[in-house]
Design a protein around this motif. Structure first.
Motif, PDB file in Angstrom:
ATOM      1  N   ARG A 250     -33.588  -2.017  15.036  1.00 54.37           N
ATOM      2  CA  ARG A 250     -34.644  -1.354  14.264  1.00 54.37           C
ATOM      3  C   ARG A 250     -34.544  -1.692  12.785  1.00 54.37           C
ATOM      4  O   ARG A 250     -35.559  -1.938  12.124  1.00 54.37           O
ATOM      5  N   GLN A 251     -33.322  -1.714  12.265  1.00 54.22           N
ATOM      6  CA  GLN A 251     -33.112  -2.046  10.858  1.00 54.22           C
ATOM      7  C   GLN A 251     -33.503  -3.499  10.578  1.00 54.22           C
ATOM      8  O   GLN A 251     -34.166  -3.795   9.585  1.00 54.22           O
ATOM      9  N   ILE A 252     -33.100  -4.406  11.461  1.00 59.53           N
ATOM     10  CA  ILE A 252     -33.413  -5.820  11.274  1.00 59.53           C
ATOM     11  C   ILE A 252     -34.913  -6.057  11.355  1.00 59.53           C
ATOM     12  O   ILE A 252     -35.492  -6.799  10.541  1.00 59.53           O
ATOM     13  N   ILE A 253     -35.569  -5.427  12.322  1.00 59.84           N
ATOM     14  CA  ILE A 253     -37.026  -5.579  12.474  1.00 59.84           C
ATOM     15  C   ILE A 253     -37.748  -5.061  11.230  1.00 59.84           C
ATOM     16  O   ILE A 253     -38.705  -5.675  10.746  1.00 59.84           O
ATOM     17  N   ALA A 254     -37.300  -3.921  10.711  1.00 61.49           N
ATOM     18  CA  ALA A 254     -37.937  -3.359   9.510  1.00 61.49           C
ATOM     19  C   ALA A 254     -37.820  -4.322   8.338  1.00 61.49           C
ATOM     20  O   ALA A 254     -38.779  -4.502   7.560  1.00 61.49           O
ATOM     21  N   ASP A 255     -36.656  -4.963   8.188  1.00 68.17           N
ATOM     22  CA  ASP A 255     -36.490  -5.942   7.109  1.00 68.17           C
ATOM     23  C   ASP A 255     -37.418  -7.135   7.305  1.00 68.17           C
ATOM     24  O   ASP A 255     -38.041  -7.626   6.352  1.00 68.17           O
ATOM     25  N   ILE A 256     -37.540  -7.613   8.538  1.00 67.86           N
ATOM     26  CA  ILE A 256     -38.411  -8.760   8.811  1.00 67.86           C
ATOM     27  C   ILE A 256     -39.865  -8.423   8.504  1.00 67.86           C
ATOM     28  O   ILE A 256     -40.593  -9.202   7.870  1.00 67.86           O
ATOM     29  N   LEU A 257     -40.317  -7.249   8.941  1.00 65.87           N
ATOM     30  CA  LEU A 257     -41.709  -6.853   8.718  1.00 65.87           C
ATOM     31  C   LEU A 257     -42.032  -6.695   7.247  1.00 65.87           C
ATOM     32  O   LEU A 257     -43.194  -6.841   6.841  1.00 65.87           O
ATOM     33  N   ARG A 258     -41.016  -6.392   6.442  1.00 71.12           N
ATOM     34  CA  ARG A 258     -41.231  -6.261   4.994  1.00 71.12           C
ATOM     35  C   ARG A 258     -40.932  -7.555   4.240  1.00 71.12           C
ATOM     36  O   ARG A 258     -40.876  -7.561   3.021  1.00 71.12           O
ATOM     37  N   GLY A 259     -40.723  -8.623   4.989  1.00 73.01           N
ATOM     38  CA  GLY A 259     -40.502  -9.918   4.359  1.00 73.01           C
ATOM     39  C   GLY A 259     -39.113 -10.114   3.795  1.00 73.01           C
ATOM     40  O   GLY A 259     -38.879 -11.073   3.042  1.00 73.01           O
ATOM     41  N   ARG A 260     -38.178  -9.252   4.183  1.00 75.10           N
ATOM     42  CA  ARG A 260     -36.806  -9.370   3.666  1.00 75.10           C
ATOM     43  C   ARG A 260     -35.971 -10.172   4.678  1.00 75.10           C
ATOM     44  O   ARG A 260     -35.046  -9.645   5.308  1.00 75.10           O
ATOM     45  N   ILE A 261     -36.295 -11.427   4.800  1.00 74.27           N
ATOM     46  CA  ILE A 261     -35.649 -12.276   5.797  1.00 74.27           C
ATOM     47  C   ILE A 261     -34.154 -12.450   5.520  1.00 74.27           C
ATOM     48  O   ILE A 261     -33.338 -12.346   6.455  1.00 74.27           O
ATOM     49  N   PRO A 262     -33.751 -12.711   4.269  1.00 77.97           N
ATOM     50  CA  PRO A 262     -32.305 -12.835   4.021  1.00 77.97           C
ATOM     51  C   PRO A 262     -31.537 -11.563   4.372  1.00 77.97           C
ATOM     52  O   PRO A 262     -30.443 -11.629   4.933  1.00 77.97           O
ATOM     53  N   GLU A 263     -32.121 -10.402   4.058  1.00 77.35           N
ATOM     54  CA  GLU A 263     -31.464  -9.130   4.390  1.00 77.35           C
ATOM     55  C   GLU A 263     -31.361  -8.951   5.912  1.00 77.35           C
ATOM     56  O   GLU A 263     -30.344  -8.455   6.422  1.00 77.35           O
ATOM     57  N   ALA A 264     -32.419  -9.362   6.632  1.00 78.61           N
ATOM     58  CA  ALA A 264     -32.395  -9.258   8.087  1.00 78.61           C
ATOM     59  C   ALA A 264     -31.296 -10.147   8.671  1.00 78.61           C
ATOM     60  O   ALA A 264     -30.558  -9.734   9.582  1.00 78.61           O
ATOM     61  N   PHE A 265     -31.177 -11.350   8.128  1.00 77.20           N
ATOM     62  CA  PHE A 265     -30.141 -12.260   8.617  1.00 77.20           C
ATOM     63  C   PHE A 265     -28.746 -11.727   8.290  1.00 77.20           C
ATOM     64  O   PHE A 265     -27.838 -11.794   9.130  1.00 77.20           O
ATOM     65  N   GLU A 266     -28.585 -11.186   7.085  1.00 79.15           N
ATOM     66  CA  GLU A 266     -27.289 -10.607   6.708  1.00 79.15           C
ATOM     67  C   GLU A 266     -26.923  -9.448   7.626  1.00 79.15           C
ATOM     68  O   GLU A 266     -25.762  -9.293   8.019  1.00 79.15           O
ATOM     69  N   GLY A 267     -27.917  -8.618   7.968  1.00 74.76           N
ATOM     70  CA  GLY A 267     -27.665  -7.511   8.877  1.00 74.76           C
ATOM     71  C   GLY A 267     -27.252  -7.985  10.252  1.00 74.76           C
ATOM     72  O   GLY A 267     -26.328  -7.436  10.868  1.00 74.76           O
ATOM     73  N   TYR A 268     -27.925  -9.024  10.731  1.00 74.76           N
ATOM     74  CA  TYR A 268     -27.576  -9.565  12.046  1.00 74.76           C
ATOM     75  C   TYR A 268     -26.156 -10.124  12.053  1.00 74.76           C
ATOM     76  O   TYR A 268     -25.376  -9.875  12.983  1.00 74.76           O
ATOM     77  N   MET A 269     -25.796 -10.861  11.000  1.00 74.51           N
ATOM     78  CA  MET A 269     -24.465 -11.449  10.931  1.00 74.51           C
ATOM     79  C   MET A 269     -23.395 -10.372  10.756  1.00 74.51           C
ATOM     80  O   MET A 269     -22.288 -10.499  11.299  1.00 74.51           O
ATOM     81  N   ALA A 270     -23.716  -9.322  10.007  1.00 69.53           N
ATOM     82  CA  ALA A 270     -22.762  -8.210   9.867  1.00 69.53           C
ATOM     83  C   ALA A 270     -22.513  -7.555  11.218  1.00 69.53           C
ATOM     84  O   ALA A 270     -21.386  -7.155  11.540  1.00 69.53           O
ATOM     85  N   ASN A 271     -23.569  -7.446  12.001  1.00 68.60           N
ATOM     86  CA  ASN A 271     -23.426  -6.918  13.358  1.00 68.60           C
ATOM     87  C   ASN A 271     -22.556  -7.841  14.206  1.00 68.60           C
ATOM     88  O   ASN A 271     -21.649  -7.383  14.914  1.00 68.60           O
ATOM     89  N   ARG A 272     -22.792  -9.127  14.156  1.00 68.63           N
ATOM     90  CA  ARG A 272     -22.057 -10.077  14.985  1.00 68.63           C
ATOM     91  C   ARG A 272     -20.569 -10.102  14.658  1.00 68.63           C
ATOM     92  O   ARG A 272     -19.730 -10.288  15.529  1.00 68.63           O
ATOM     93  N   SER A 273     -20.248  -9.911  13.379  1.00 70.08           N
ATOM     94  CA  SER A 273     -18.848  -9.987  12.958  1.00 70.08           C
ATOM     95  C   SER A 273     -18.102  -8.669  13.128  1.00 70.08           C
ATOM     96  O   SER A 273     -16.901  -8.605  12.891  1.00 70.08           O
ATOM     97  N   SER A 274     -18.812  -7.637  13.531  1.00 68.83           N
ATOM     98  CA  SER A 274     -18.194  -6.317  13.666  1.00 68.83           C
ATOM     99  C   SER A 274     -17.562  -6.137  15.041  1.00 68.83           C
ATOM    100  O   SER A 274     -18.186  -6.414  16.068  1.00 68.83           O
ATOM    101  N   LYS A 275     -16.332  -5.634  15.057  1.00 63.31           N
ATOM    102  CA  LYS A 275     -15.663  -5.348  16.323  1.00 63.31           C
ATOM    103  C   LYS A 275     -16.325  -4.173  17.048  1.00 63.31           C
ATOM    104  O   LYS A 275     -16.314  -4.114  18.277  1.00 63.31           O
TER     105      LYS A 275
END
Length: 311
Positions: A250-275
């Protein structure tokens, strides 16, 4: 006969603050203007350098207790206040929020009317700039299990200044977690939900001001904060498997819809790197679809049975 202000307080208000002199003065004034006089207001100053101590020293009311030191963050400051509290009931007020005049009187009435009550969550008005939103909870008691579900699904309104509890209950769970600097109120309530239910009050008895420097209002760092929360409560991913990926997606989608693509990518990568998280893209998509459905069904059921709506 002793004056009411000289008698033992019936309720303790705790306010942590750091370099918010003007807003903390406003918060203190809202407490000192309460309709009932038997309280203490503990302001725990976490190393302010803006003249907060001098400004509060000019207020000559014995109910105001100033505690100054470096507390390693707002949660440690809150815990210092809980330790010093003299009243059996403790409530909180963030330094940028204000109470309405009846807050303490009506809060105490809930606890006086029910000796078994341990936790109370009130409703409030949220202000951001010129916009106001009424954040109203249903007037109902929720069991420990249902409290956890509503916290996980975010179907009730919560915030730090909405929380009141018996001091012994807060001490029993160890107070606030000093390792949490965002979502700390939800984390505290999740631990309370292991032992206690909560009374929800529909009374809007305080005003939340969304400050520009508020940690909870920043979009950056949300995924990291949610990962920290899940790390503290790993059973959530097992008991509610679709909710963590739903919240992240939901957070990533909200960033994408608001044109915050770098923030969306950072959120996705933060998720991937989290245990605690580590969801793949297909898992996020599946979690979003199923988690959204589960949350909607819970919200509808909660609304139909108790008059609630999603937070």
């Amino acid at each position: 006969m002793a004056r009411a202000v000289d008698m033992a307080p019936l309720i303790t208000v705790i306010t942590p603050t750091h370099n918010r002199r003007e807003t903390v003065l406003r918060a203190v004034e809202s407490v000192l203007s309460q309709s009932m006089p038997r309280f203490e207001h503990i302001v725990v100053d976490d190393g302010s350098t803006d003249g907060t101590a001098a400004a509060l020293a000019r207020i000559s009311d014995p109910r105001l207790v100033y505690v100054g030191a470096k507390w390693r963050g707002a949660n440690a400051a809150r815990n210092a206040g809980i330790e010093r509290a003299r009243a059996p009931v403790v409530t909180f007020l963030d330094s940028d929020d204000v109470y309405l005049p009846h807050r303490l009187e009506r809060t105490l009435a809930w606890f006086d009317d029910n000796a078994a009550l341990q936790v109370l969550l009130s409703s409030f008005v949220s202000r951001k700039g010129s916009r106001s939103t009424n954040c109203v909870n249903p007037e109902t008691f929720v069991s420990p299990m249902l409290l956890e579900r509503t916290l996980v699904a975010q179907t009730i309104f919560i915030a730090g200044s909405a929380i009141s509890a018996r001091r012994e209950a807060l001490l029993e769970i160890g107070g606030y977690d000093s390792d949490i600097n965002r979502m700390q109120d939800r984390e505290l309530l999740l631990r309370l939900a292991r032992r206690f239910g909560a009374q929800l009050s529909g009374d809007m008895d305080w005003t939340k001001y969304n400050s520009q420097n508020s940690i909870s209002g920043r979009r950056a760092g949300y995924v990291e904060a949610y990962a920290n929360l899940m790390g503290k409560h790993p059973h959530i991913a097992h008991s509610y498997p679709h909710i963590p990926p739903y919240m992240i997606a939901r957070q990533i989608i909200a960033d994408i819809l608001r044109g915050r693509i770098p923030e969306a990518f950072e959120g996705y990568m933060a998720n991937r790197s989290s245990k605690a998280l580590g969801y793949s893209l297909p898992e996020l998509v599946s979690g979003y679809v199923q988690g959204r459905r589960w949350r909607r069904d819970l919200s509808n059921k909660f609304r139909d049975e108790r008059g609630a709506r999603p937070a």
